[in-house]
Design an enzyme around this catalytic site. Structure first.
Site, mmCIF file in Angstrom:
data_model
loop_
_atom_site.group_PDB
_atom_site.id
_atom_site.type_symbol
_atom_site.label_atom_id
_atom_site.label_comp_id
_atom_site.label_asym_id
_atom_site.label_seq_id
_atom_site.Cartn_x
_atom_site.Cartn_y
_atom_site.Cartn_z
ATOM 1 N N ASP A 99 26.255 -0.095 0.418
ATOM 2 C CA ASP A 99 25.149 -0.702 1.124
ATOM 3 C C ASP A 99 24.619 0.095 2.194
ATOM 4 O O ASP A 99 23.477 0.034 2.569
ATOM 5 C CB ASP A 99 25.852 -1.814 1.999
ATOM 6 C CG ASP A 99 26.763 -1.580 2.998
ATOM 7 O OD1 ASP A 99 27.351 -0.471 2.874
ATOM 8 O OD2 ASP A 99 26.901 -2.519 3.921
ATOM 9 N N GLU A 108 36.238 2.667 -2.916
ATOM 10 C CA GLU A 108 36.197 1.302 -3.658
ATOM 11 C C GLU A 108 35.572 1.865 -5.016
ATOM 12 O O GLU A 108 34.715 1.308 -5.697
ATOM 13 C CB GLU A 108 35.241 0.536 -3.001
ATOM 14 C CG GLU A 108 35.627 0.014 -1.695
ATOM 15 C CD GLU A 108 34.946 -1.453 -1.285
ATOM 16 O OE1 GLU A 108 34.051 -1.848 -1.711
ATOM 17 O OE2 GLU A 108 35.367 -1.857 -0.354
ATOM 18 N N TYR A 121 37.649 -8.290 3.167
ATOM 19 C CA TYR A 121 36.902 -9.098 3.888
ATOM 20 C C TYR A 121 37.245 -10.829 4.029
ATOM 21 O O TYR A 121 36.451 -11.233 3.416
ATOM 22 C CB TYR A 121 35.296 -8.894 3.528
ATOM 23 C CG TYR A 121 35.095 -7.601 4.101
ATOM 24 C CD1 TYR A 121 34.723 -7.066 5.229
ATOM 25 C CD2 TYR A 121 35.248 -6.393 3.049
ATOM 26 C CE1 TYR A 121 34.377 -5.778 5.700
ATOM 27 C CE2 TYR A 121 34.898 -5.013 3.511
ATOM 28 C CZ TYR A 121 34.584 -4.877 4.900
ATOM 29 O OH TYR A 121 34.312 -3.479 5.087
ATOM 30 N N GLU A 155 39.575 -1.498 5.714
ATOM 31 C CA GLU A 155 38.532 -2.338 5.989
ATOM 32 C C GLU A 155 38.738 -3.691 6.233
ATOM 33 O O GLU A 155 39.488 -4.328 5.302
ATOM 34 C CB GLU A 155 37.255 -1.795 5.113
ATOM 35 C CG GLU A 155 36.580 -0.351 5.084
ATOM 36 C CD GLU A 155 35.656 -0.538 4.031
ATOM 37 O OE1 GLU A 155 35.030 -1.426 3.619
ATOM 38 O OE2 GLU A 155 35.149 0.663 3.730
HETATM 39 C C1 GCB Z 1 33.004 -2.459 1.897
HETATM 40 C C2 GCB Z 1 32.537 -1.247 1.833
HETATM 41 C C3 GCB Z 1 31.391 -0.755 2.882
HETATM 42 C C4 GCB Z 1 30.688 -1.911 3.310
HETATM 43 C C5 GCB Z 1 31.296 -3.063 3.359
HETATM 44 C C6 GCB Z 1 30.390 -4.224 3.787
HETATM 45 O O1 GCB Z 1 33.688 -2.681 1.147
HETATM 46 O O2 GCB Z 1 33.371 -0.102 1.652
HETATM 47 O O3 GCB Z 1 30.730 0.635 2.526
HETATM 48 O O4 GCB Z 1 29.750 -1.618 4.331
HETATM 49 O O5 GCB Z 1 32.102 -3.462 2.462
HETATM 50 O O6 GCB Z 1 30.260 -4.669 5.086
HETATM 51 O O7 GCB Z 1 29.913 -4.814 2.910
#
Ligand code: GCB
Length: 633
Positions: free
Chosen positions: A173, A423, A476, A512
């Protein structure tokens, strides 16, 4: 590759400043090569605009066409080379990084080609320069990402209102900023000089005696003609400038220095004097005491060790509390900016972090030096993001990116782990052998640091983890899955970390987690995108981390992200990715204060660090024995 430094025998000159710039026609990216734009000033071939170096070119003008440009752009500038440089020495041209591919000419003659963003490259230009005269440097930079670049992307032709246009797409992204991102240096060396230095340090079991093992590689004719007559003298100075050890190498230019009463390199908040660095002075001699070259570098003495439950520095278990980050800023994009870098380190220390991952590519050498000085531990990541469609060409480039990274960063005490990918699609069948090759190759370059990768596929599908030393996973909860559900975070994080540990029996890091947060948006009860929501998502994770910490093998928590950053345009992004704890202008969101209290509380519990006096804001003069419950209301 050594960082360019001045010494008695070397001069360094930066070519940073305003260069001339041309954007090629997207439909005709090789026009400049065919028409020989490098043979004369660019302005003779095309109208030029001013362009700062270092900086990404994308956000400098107001043109959408330049911001979203796909393909080649051109830079040039003039510079003088002193007459004195033409005698008895060699001159080198070094780029800190150009994204993604660079072609360089000096005075119209090809000097070097390099593929791979975020990593330095250099070449000798002694024979290409005019001494005591004006010279011209021309650079063509290509930002196109395809299936065999690192990272991968796709280029396609898509119909638009004028006919067809070229579209660059990529699955990661962050915005594909491009240009001459870091400083351009000219530097001199003697004819025979110190080309490479590799340092490995060790400490006695009680951390009282240190050893600096060194090996030096020399480039130059004297080495070839009279190998046996070359030797090096090394002197190690304390931060206070006191000589603490010295040695004379053998003719293989290998050896070690012993440091009594050593001050080890410790991470921030793990010790009252973190980031302690010595200065190593290396003098290269030929027979009869003839001094050839002098190079100095900072050295931190520390040990790393790891097993299936922990990661230790100087024999002490480490718990990482940090961030995933980006090199990203308004206007400058990924261009090196000393003011921003210094602010970022001040914020890292303010918030009590002890680590970050260079997601998702190598960061500037200047920032690595800062991390050494401040005791910030680095998980050093190569530029492989979302890797898929594994093939031999990709594997070779992926390995090359790691080779360049390890050579650049192996002497930094702050680098405590290599991250070989972010990832990657490790559920795919051939991910197993692909990552076996990548991991083993990295180990063959450096066996003193553990290897990780930040994985996002479910643990049951993953085929790469067995090749790693430490498992990092990204997830997330309450954002991409079960959006808004704060009651669906804690147990899921515990379950997933446990599943990773169960599958591989290795230490686990959450690399993350986070939630997009629009600065200034307040909603009570909390609601996605609000500052309240980010803080509550963090808090639900903290509960999981504390439960996991009791398991010992859970060794770290990394928020995504340190600061808001620019992305490609997408309906899920409002002006970029807003998962920052800090805004893009590097001011704290509400969650930053919460995170600060946690990171310092962890430092206090684990390493007995002092707490900053402003950590807890005074609220009321109530005794700690006052009990509250809802009936008080
Ligand atoms: C992820 C990626 C990271 C993104 C993030 C997001 O898993 O490793 O590069 O910016 O999610 O915020 O979507």
């Amino acid at each position: 590759m050594l960082y360019p430094r001045e010494s008695e025998t070397r001069e360094v000159r930066a070519l940073d400043g305003i260069w001339n710039f041309v954007r090629s026609d997207e439909a005709n990216p090789t026009q400049g090569i065919r028409d020989g734009w490098f043979n004369d000033d660019l302005s003779k071939s095309m109208p030029t605009i001013p362009m700062p170096v270092p900086a990404s070119y994308n956000d400098i003008t107001t043109e959408q066409a330049l911001r979203d440009h796909v393909g080649t752009v051109w830079y040039d500038r003039k510079f003088f080379v002193p007459r004195s440089w033409g005698q008895h020495q060699r001159v080198w041209l070094r780029f800190g990084s150009v994204h993604y591919e660079a072609f360089v000419w000096i005075n119209g003659q090809s000097a070097i080609k390099h593929e791979m963003g975020h990593l330095p490259f250099e070449t000798e230009v002694t024979h290409l320069l005019k001494y005591g005269a004006e010279n011209r440097i021309t650079v063509m930079c290509d930002n196109a990402l395809i299936q065999t670049t690192v990272p991968q992307g796709k280029i396609s032709e898509v119909a638009n209102d004028q006919g067809v246009t070229i579209i660059q797409s990529y699955t990661f992204d962050f915005f594909n900023y491009a240009g001459i991102h870091r400083s351009v240096h000219l530097y001199t060396t003697p004819k025979t000089f110190i080309e490479e230095v590799e340092i490995k340090t060790n400490l006695s079991e009680d951390n009282s005696v240190g050893t600096v093992n060194y090996s030096i590689a020399v480039n130059g004719t004297a080495a070839n003609e009279a190998d046996n007559t070359l030797y090096a003298r090394l002197q190690l100075y304390s931060r206070e400038g006191i000589l603490v050890a010295n040695a004379t190498s053998d003719s293989k230019l290998l050896g070690s220095l012993k440091v009594e009463n050593v001050k080890p390199w410790w991470p921030y908040l793990m010790h009252p004097d973190p980031g302690y660095l010595y200065e190593l002075e290396i003098k290269l001699y030929a027979a009869k005491e003839q001094l050839l070259d002098v190079y100095r570098l900072s050295v931190g003495l520390r040990t790393l060790s790891w097993n299936n439950t922990s990661f230790l520095i100087n024999g002490k278990p480490v718990y990482f509390r940090g961030f995933g980050r980006h090199e990203d800023a308004d206007v400058r994009g990924k261009g090196l900016d000393n003011a921003l870098m210094t602010r970022d380190f001040n914020l890292l220390k303010w918030i009590g972090a002890n680590a970050y991952r260079t997601s998702h590519y190598p960061y500037s050498e200047e920032s690595m030096q800062f991390a050494d000085q401040h005791g910030i531990m680095i998980i050093d990541e190569c530029p492989s993001v979302d890797t898929e469609n594994f093939n031999q060409v990709l594997l070779d480039k992926h390995k090359s990116s790691l080779e360049q990274l390890v050579h650049r960063d192996r002497n930094h005490p702050s680098v405590v782990m290599w991250s070989i990918a972010n990832e990657p699609r490790t559920g795919q069948l051939n991910a197993d052998t692909y990552f076996q090759f990548v991991a083993n190759f990295t180990r063959s370059l450096d066996s003193t640091r553990p290897i990780t990768a930040a994985i996002a596929v479910p643990s049951k599908d993953d085929k790469a983890g067995r090749h790693l030393d430490i498992i990092s996973f990204n997830r997330y909860n309450a954002w991409y899955s079960n959006t808004g559900r704060l009651d669906m975070v804690t147990q899921r994080v515990i379950n997933e970390a446990t599943a990773w540990n169960y599958k591989y029996d290795k230490p686990v890091i959450m690399a993350e987690y986070g939630a997009d947060t629009l600065e200034g948006l307040h909603l009570q009860p909390s609601y996605v995108w609000s500052e309240e929501f980010q803080a509550e998502v963090f808090s639900q994770h903290f509960k999981a981390f504390d439960a996991l910490r009791r398991q010992k093998w859970f060794i770290g928590e990394f928020v995504w992200n340190f600061a808001d950053f620019k992305t490609a345009q997408s309906y899920t992004r409002v002006g970029g990715n807003k998962k920052g704890v800090f805004t893009r202008a590097r001011q704290p969101k509400a969650a930053a204060h919460l995170l600060r209290q946690r990171y310092f509380a962890l430092g206090r519990e684990m390493d007995k660090c002092n707490l900053p006096s402003d950590l807890f804001t005074y609220i009321a003069d109530v005794g700690s024995n006052v009990q509250h419950d809802s009936s008080d209301l």
